[in-house]
Design an enzyme around this catalytic site. Structure first.
Site, PDB file in Angstrom:
ATOM      1  N   HIS A  86       0.846  -1.203   0.000  1.00  0.00           N
ATOM      2  CA  HIS A  86       0.000   0.000   0.000  1.00  0.00           C
ATOM      3  C   HIS A  86       0.882   1.254   0.000  1.00  0.00           C
ATOM      4  CE1 HIS A  86      -3.151  -2.581   2.281  1.00  0.00           C
ATOM      5  NE2 HIS A  86      -3.606  -2.421   1.066  1.00  0.00           N
ATOM      6  N   LYS A 126     -17.956  -6.653   6.682  1.00  0.00           N
ATOM      7  CA  LYS A 126     -16.609  -7.180   6.948  1.00  0.00           C
ATOM      8  C   LYS A 126     -16.326  -7.085   8.430  1.00  0.00           C
ATOM      9  CE  LYS A 126     -14.019  -6.555   2.657  1.00  0.00           C
ATOM     10  NZ  LYS A 126     -12.899  -5.818   2.029  1.00  0.00           N
ATOM     11  N   ARG A 132      -1.866  -5.933  -8.586  1.00  0.00           N
ATOM     12  CA  ARG A 132      -0.730  -6.775  -8.247  1.00  0.00           C
ATOM     13  C   ARG A 132      -0.458  -7.755  -9.375  1.00  0.00           C
ATOM     14  NH1 ARG A 132      -3.181  -7.633  -2.404  1.00  0.00           N
ATOM     15  NH2 ARG A 132      -4.948  -7.191  -3.749  1.00  0.00           N
ATOM     16  N   SER A 177      -2.950  -7.644   2.755  1.00  0.00           N
ATOM     17  CA  SER A 177      -3.210  -7.544   4.196  1.00  0.00           C
ATOM     18  C   SER A 177      -3.577  -8.912   4.770  1.00  0.00           C
ATOM     19  CB  SER A 177      -4.346  -6.557   4.469  1.00  0.00           C
ATOM     20  OG  SER A 177      -3.981  -5.270   4.074  1.00  0.00           O
TER      21      SER A 177
HETATM   22  P1  ADP Z   1      -9.794  -3.811  -0.628  1.00  0.00           P
HETATM   23  O1  ADP Z   1     -10.438  -4.472   0.540  1.00  0.00           O
HETATM   24  O2  ADP Z   1     -10.567  -2.670  -1.212  1.00  0.00           O
HETATM   25  O3  ADP Z   1      -9.245  -4.737  -1.690  1.00  0.00           O
HETATM   26  P2  ADP Z   1      -7.135  -3.383   0.337  1.00  0.00           P
HETATM   27  O4  ADP Z   1      -6.811  -2.567   1.526  1.00  0.00           O
HETATM   28  O5  ADP Z   1      -6.848  -4.844   0.415  1.00  0.00           O
HETATM   29  O6  ADP Z   1      -8.594  -3.036   0.025  1.00  0.00           O
HETATM   30  O7  ADP Z   1      -6.379  -2.809  -0.923  1.00  0.00           O
HETATM   31  C1  ADP Z   1      -6.586  -1.494  -1.392  1.00  0.00           C
HETATM   32  C2  ADP Z   1      -6.007  -1.352  -2.773  1.00  0.00           C
HETATM   33  O8  ADP Z   1      -4.622  -1.544  -2.725  1.00  0.00           O
HETATM   34  C3  ADP Z   1      -6.528  -2.338  -3.816  1.00  0.00           C
HETATM   35  O9  ADP Z   1      -6.607  -1.663  -5.050  1.00  0.00           O
HETATM   36  C4  ADP Z   1      -5.471  -3.391  -3.867  1.00  0.00           C
HETATM   37  O10 ADP Z   1      -5.431  -4.016  -5.141  1.00  0.00           O
HETATM   38  C5  ADP Z   1      -4.244  -2.532  -3.648  1.00  0.00           C
HETATM   39  N1  ADP Z   1      -3.137  -3.285  -3.090  1.00  0.00           N
HETATM   40  C6  ADP Z   1      -3.093  -3.975  -1.939  1.00  0.00           C
HETATM   41  N2  ADP Z   1      -1.880  -4.531  -1.758  1.00  0.00           N
HETATM   42  C7  ADP Z   1      -1.152  -4.196  -2.859  1.00  0.00           C
HETATM   43  C8  ADP Z   1       0.168  -4.492  -3.294  1.00  0.00           C
HETATM   44  N3  ADP Z   1       0.969  -5.267  -2.593  1.00  0.00           N
HETATM   45  N4  ADP Z   1       0.551  -3.991  -4.501  1.00  0.00           N
HETATM   46  C9  ADP Z   1      -0.297  -3.233  -5.237  1.00  0.00           C
HETATM   47  N5  ADP Z   1      -1.534  -2.920  -4.879  1.00  0.00           N
HETATM   48  C10 ADP Z   1      -1.960  -3.400  -3.717  1.00  0.00           C
END
Ligand code: ADP
Length: 166
Positions: free
Chosen positions: A17, A41, A90, A128
């Site tokens: 992030h 959630k 990703r 996460s």
């Molecule tokens: P959500 O529950 O909306 O998927 P996240 O907090 O998991 O929220 O992720 C928010 C955004 O960050 C999403 O667009 C996700 O694809 C992106 N993201 C999460 N981890 C990574 C990473 N390691 N590399 C690139 N983008 C990421």
């Protein structure tokens, strides 16, 4: 001024992030990181805990702020008079879900565009949920999250899991 919203759950914020936030903060004049809280959630960290951790992690970036919203992202964007959403990609596995979301948002708000940013390859595997899993089994969190986030994860899981055969 070009401003953008970066929405997510951030449960918790990871180095992936952060890499994305740093890139987006160079592309846009102002970036609003938005924790969308979804009552369906059941997050590990409360909204307040997540806000605090993100604020600490981005304190070196002047043009980034953290907010939370309960509701549709398109409504938040309208409130902020913002027309750009930033999301991370990703791997191809993200693509299907992300394209579906961005097209849905486009139908709800035709003037809202989603911009996809890819992180450094070394974070391509990072999520996460993986981080929570490693923390649960008391693995080394150093490659995945800032040190203070690792400490918060350790506190959450202290006295819980242990590895072993069933
Ligand atoms: P959500 O529950 O909306 O998927 P996240 O907090 O998991 O929220 O992720 C928010 C955004 O960050 C999403 O667009 C996700 O694809 C992106 N993201 C999460 N981890 C990574 C990473 N390691 N590399 C690139 N983008 C990421």
């Amino acid at each position: 001024m070009k401003k953008a919203i970066y929405p997510g759950s951030f449960d918790p914020i990871t180095n992936g992030h952060l890499d994305l936030i740093e890139r987006a903060s160079r592309i846009f004049d102002h970036l609003i990181i938005t924790i969308l809280h979804n009552h369906r959630k059941n997050p590990l960290f409360s909204l307040e805990e997540r806000i605090k951790m993100i604020e600490k992690a981005v304190s070196h970036l002047d043009n980034v702020e953290v907010q939370s919203y309960s509701g549709l992202l398109v409504d938040f964007a309208k409130e902020k008079d913002c027309h750009i959403i930033v999301r991370g990609l990703r791997a191809v596995t993200d693509f299907e879900y992300e394209i579906q979301m961005s097209q849905t948002n486009r139908l709800l708000a035709p003037d809202l565009d989603t911009v996809f940013v890819t992180t450094d390859m070394k974070y391509g595997y990072l999520s996460s949920s993986t981080v929570r899993e490693v923390a649960y089994f008391q693995g080394d969190l150093a490659p995945f999250v800032p040190a203070f986030v690792a400490d918060e994860l350790k506190k959450k899981y202290s006295g819980t899991a242990a590895s072993g055969t069933d």
